[in-house]
Design a protein around this motif. Sequence first.
Motif, PDB file in Angstrom:
ATOM      1  N   LEU A  49      28.292   3.753  34.300  1.00 44.35           N
ATOM      2  CA  LEU A  49      29.290   2.683  34.343  1.00 44.35           C
ATOM      3  C   LEU A  49      29.929   2.600  35.735  1.00 44.35           C
ATOM      4  CD1 LEU A  49      30.230   0.667  32.226  1.00 44.35           C
ATOM      5  CD2 LEU A  49      32.145   2.166  31.747  1.00 44.35           C
ATOM      6  N   HIS A  50      30.166   3.747  36.339  1.00 49.83           N
ATOM      7  CA  HIS A  50      30.670   3.771  37.719  1.00 49.83           C
ATOM      8  C   HIS A  50      29.645   3.140  38.662  1.00 49.83           C
ATOM      9  CE1 HIS A  50      34.456   6.040  37.433  1.00 49.83           C
ATOM     10  NE2 HIS A  50      33.891   6.652  36.414  1.00 49.83           N
ATOM     11  N   ASN A 106      29.877  -0.578  38.352  1.00 49.36           N
ATOM     12  CA  ASN A 106      31.059  -1.080  39.054  1.00 49.36           C
ATOM     13  C   ASN A 106      30.781  -1.247  40.547  1.00 49.36           C
ATOM     14  OD1 ASN A 106      33.165  -1.889  37.489  1.00 49.36           O
ATOM     15  ND2 ASN A 106      34.406  -0.088  37.838  1.00 49.36           N
ATOM     16  N   LYS A 107      30.016  -0.323  41.120  1.00 47.40           N
ATOM     17  CA  LYS A 107      29.640  -0.441  42.534  1.00 47.40           C
ATOM     18  C   LYS A 107      28.754  -1.663  42.755  1.00 47.40           C
ATOM     19  CE  LYS A 107      29.909   4.511  43.322  1.00 47.40           C
ATOM     20  NZ  LYS A 107      29.125   5.738  43.438  1.00 47.40           N
ATOM     21  N   ALA A 138      28.945  -4.328  41.178  1.00 44.60           N
ATOM     22  CA  ALA A 138      29.748  -5.528  40.927  1.00 44.60           C
ATOM     23  C   ALA A 138      30.592  -5.943  42.132  1.00 44.60           C
ATOM     24  CB  ALA A 138      30.644  -5.314  39.718  1.00 44.60           C
ATOM     25  N   LYS A 139      30.509  -5.220  43.241  1.00 40.90           N
ATOM     26  CA  LYS A 139      31.346  -5.512  44.414  1.00 40.90           C
ATOM     27  C   LYS A 139      31.043  -6.860  45.092  1.00 40.90           C
ATOM     28  CE  LYS A 139      33.658  -1.525  44.671  1.00 40.90           C
ATOM     29  NZ  LYS A 139      34.743  -1.485  43.760  1.00 40.90           N
ATOM     30  N   PRO A 154      29.762  -9.743  39.474  1.00 39.00           N
ATOM     31  CA  PRO A 154      30.276  -9.493  38.117  1.00 39.00           C
ATOM     32  C   PRO A 154      29.708 -10.458  37.079  1.00 39.00           C
ATOM     33  CG  PRO A 154      32.056  -9.306  39.684  1.00 39.00           C
ATOM     34  CD  PRO A 154      30.863  -9.852  40.435  1.00 39.00           C
ATOM     35  N   PRO A 185      36.576   1.573  29.258  1.00 35.87           N
ATOM     36  CA  PRO A 185      37.176   1.861  30.570  1.00 35.87           C
ATOM     37  C   PRO A 185      38.071   3.103  30.563  1.00 35.87           C
ATOM     38  CG  PRO A 185      37.357  -0.469  30.079  1.00 35.87           C
ATOM     39  CD  PRO A 185      36.883   0.209  28.829  1.00 35.87           C
ATOM     40  N   VAL A 223      37.524   4.284  34.322  1.00 33.76           N
ATOM     41  CA  VAL A 223      37.076   3.252  35.263  1.00 33.76           C
ATOM     42  C   VAL A 223      37.632   1.892  34.842  1.00 33.76           C
ATOM     43  CG1 VAL A 223      34.905   2.830  34.023  1.00 33.76           C
ATOM     44  CG2 VAL A 223      35.047   2.294  36.438  1.00 33.76           C
ATOM     45  N   HIS A 224      38.014   1.095  35.829  1.00 33.26           N
ATOM     46  CA  HIS A 224      38.395  -0.295  35.564  1.00 33.26           C
ATOM     47  C   HIS A 224      37.130  -1.129  35.711  1.00 33.26           C
ATOM     48  CE1 HIS A 224      40.477  -4.110  35.659  1.00 33.26           C
ATOM     49  NE2 HIS A 224      39.749  -4.402  36.711  1.00 33.26           N
ATOM     50  N   LEU A 225      36.723  -1.795  34.645  1.00 33.36           N
ATOM     51  CA  LEU A 225      35.499  -2.595  34.703  1.00 33.36           C
ATOM     52  C   LEU A 225      35.688  -3.822  35.585  1.00 33.36           C
ATOM     53  CD1 LEU A 225      34.221  -2.526  31.028  1.00 33.36           C
ATOM     54  CD2 LEU A 225      33.470  -1.145  32.965  1.00 33.36           C
ATOM     55  N   SER A 226      34.748  -4.034  36.481  1.00 28.85           N
ATOM     56  CA  SER A 226      34.778  -5.194  37.376  1.00 28.85           C
ATOM     57  C   SER A 226      33.979  -6.359  36.812  1.00 28.85           C
ATOM     58  CB  SER A 226      34.208  -4.804  38.745  1.00 28.85           C
ATOM     59  OG  SER A 226      34.958  -3.775  39.317  1.00 28.85           O
TER      60      SER A 226
END
Length: 97
Positions: free
Chosen positions: A38-39, A42-43, A45-46, A51, A78, A83-86
């Motif tokens: 999941l992390h 998120n990377k 999704a930058k 996203p 999350p 983690v905050h989902l992006s």
Amino acid sequence: MAVSDPQVCAAVSHNFMECLKFVRGLSSKPSGRCCNKLHNLNKLAKPKGAPGKICQCIEDMSRQMNVIYSASHINDLPEECGVHLSFPIANNIDCAM
């Protein structure tokens, strides 16, 4: 409905598959591998527009595999993984962003 990006979807499939058991409500806690993946997502999704692409791939995966996600488990993901989902995860979501 947005068109899926095959390259993004391959990465999403590789990473999100680790979380399917939890988001389907088949386990009470996400695995450590799920949280690590999941992390990674998120990377991914930058970049701008990423996203929505990730969301669309997760939506397509759900449809193709005939999987229903547990809303409560998605909401817990999350916090459980720190983690905050992006990107959004849900059943039948509009991924246009």
